[in-house]
Design a protein around this motif. Structure first.
Motif, PDB file in Angstrom:
ATOM      1  N   ASP A   1      43.488  40.658  46.325  1.00  0.00           N
ATOM      2  CA  ASP A   1      42.396  41.730  45.378  1.00  0.00           C
ATOM      3  C   ASP A   1      42.498  43.274  46.014  1.00  0.00           C
ATOM      4  OD1 ASP A   1      40.867  41.517  47.769  1.00  0.00           O
ATOM      5  OD2 ASP A   1      39.322  40.197  46.493  1.00  0.00           O
ATOM      6  N   PHE A   2      43.010  43.515  47.109  1.00  0.00           N
ATOM      7  CA  PHE A   2      42.880  44.478  47.819  1.00  0.00           C
ATOM      8  C   PHE A   2      41.544  45.464  47.973  1.00  0.00           C
ATOM      9  CE2 PHE A   2      47.159  44.003  45.989  1.00  0.00           C
ATOM     10  CZ  PHE A   2      47.918  44.459  46.919  1.00  0.00           C
ATOM     11  N   ALA A   3      40.603  44.439  48.122  1.00  0.00           N
ATOM     12  CA  ALA A   3      39.106  44.814  48.157  1.00  0.00           C
ATOM     13  C   ALA A   3      38.697  45.713  49.251  1.00  0.00           C
ATOM     14  CB  ALA A   3      38.227  43.617  47.846  1.00  0.00           C
ATOM     15  N   ASP A   4      39.614  45.362  50.351  1.00  0.00           N
ATOM     16  CA  ASP A   4      39.419  45.925  51.687  1.00  0.00           C
ATOM     17  C   ASP A   4      40.081  47.364  51.808  1.00  0.00           C
ATOM     18  OD1 ASP A   4      41.855  44.774  51.601  1.00  0.00           O
ATOM     19  OD2 ASP A   4      41.939  45.178  53.752  1.00  0.00           O
ATOM     20  N   VAL A   5      40.884  47.878  50.606  1.00  0.00           N
ATOM     21  CA  VAL A   5      41.590  48.935  50.740  1.00  0.00           C
ATOM     22  C   VAL A   5      40.842  49.992  50.134  1.00  0.00           C
ATOM     23  CG1 VAL A   5      43.633  50.365  49.897  1.00  0.00           C
ATOM     24  CG2 VAL A   5      43.997  47.862  50.452  1.00  0.00           C
ATOM     25  N   GLU A   6      40.476  51.115  50.837  1.00  0.00           N
ATOM     26  CA  GLU A   6      39.508  52.308  50.341  1.00  0.00           C
ATOM     27  C   GLU A   6      40.407  53.077  49.536  1.00  0.00           C
ATOM     28  OE1 GLU A   6      37.356  56.023  52.378  1.00  0.00           O
ATOM     29  OE2 GLU A   6      37.930  54.615  53.682  1.00  0.00           O
ATOM     30  N   LEU A   7      39.530  53.564  48.396  1.00  0.00           N
ATOM     31  CA  LEU A   7      40.298  54.566  47.463  1.00  0.00           C
ATOM     32  C   LEU A   7      40.035  56.014  47.855  1.00  0.00           C
ATOM     33  CD1 LEU A   7      39.458  52.736  44.015  1.00  0.00           C
ATOM     34  CD2 LEU A   7      41.669  52.665  45.124  1.00  0.00           C
TER      35      LEU A   7
ATOM     36  N   VAL B   1      36.890  43.324  38.211  1.00  0.00           N
ATOM     37  CA  VAL B   1      37.608  42.404  37.464  1.00  0.00           C
ATOM     38  C   VAL B   1      38.566  41.360  38.214  1.00  0.00           C
ATOM     39  CG1 VAL B   1      39.295  42.416  35.336  1.00  0.00           C
ATOM     40  CG2 VAL B   1      37.578  44.163  35.581  1.00  0.00           C
ATOM     41  N   PRO B   2      38.333  40.083  37.686  1.00  0.00           N
ATOM     42  CA  PRO B   2      38.980  38.991  38.486  1.00  0.00           C
ATOM     43  C   PRO B   2      40.471  38.892  38.085  1.00  0.00           C
ATOM     44  CG  PRO B   2      37.611  37.811  37.117  1.00  0.00           C
ATOM     45  CD  PRO B   2      37.209  39.429  37.051  1.00  0.00           C
ATOM     46  N   ALA B   3      41.361  38.492  38.918  1.00  0.00           N
ATOM     47  CA  ALA B   3      42.771  38.175  38.587  1.00  0.00           C
ATOM     48  C   ALA B   3      42.963  37.326  37.503  1.00  0.00           C
ATOM     49  CB  ALA B   3      43.615  37.699  39.616  1.00  0.00           C
ATOM     50  N   GLY B   4      43.933  37.600  36.652  1.00  0.00           N
ATOM     51  CA  GLY B   4      44.223  36.736  35.654  1.00  0.00           C
ATOM     52  C   GLY B   4      43.543  36.985  34.253  1.00  0.00           C
TER      53      GLY B   4
END
Length: 87
Positions: free
Chosen positions: A59-65, A84-87
């Motif tokens: 989910d790349f949640a740890d990647v800072e934008l 938004v969840p995957a799928g």
């Protein structure tokens, strides 16, 4: 015809080149990171993206934008899209 090449640096990104013919842009090479700027963190992210497009789950949640210049609406939209969840 006078041909001139101009190099420019974009901080945090790299060096690009413009080729000018009589003062007009004839060719533009976008900035590329210097080899020294490619960090282990960057390489790990590249591998994660490759794995994702090969069907992996992340989910790349740890990647800072990086969002300079975004409006509050754009920031809220990006945050909502990340929920938004995957799928």
């Amino acid at each position: 015809m006078r041909i001139e090449t101009v190099r420019y640096e974009v901080p945090g990104w790299g060096v690009g080149e413009l080729t000018l013919a009589d003062g007009r842009v004839a060719h533009h090479e976008l900035p590329r990171p210097h080899r020294e700027q490619v960090t282990q963190c960057y390489l790990e992210l590249v591998e994660r993206i490759r794995a994702y497009f090969a069907g992996g789950q992340d989910d790349f949640a740890d990647v800072e934008l990086v969002e300079p210049g975004w409006t509050p609406f754009q920031r809220e939209l990006a945050a909502a899209l990340r929920r938004v969840p995957a799928g």
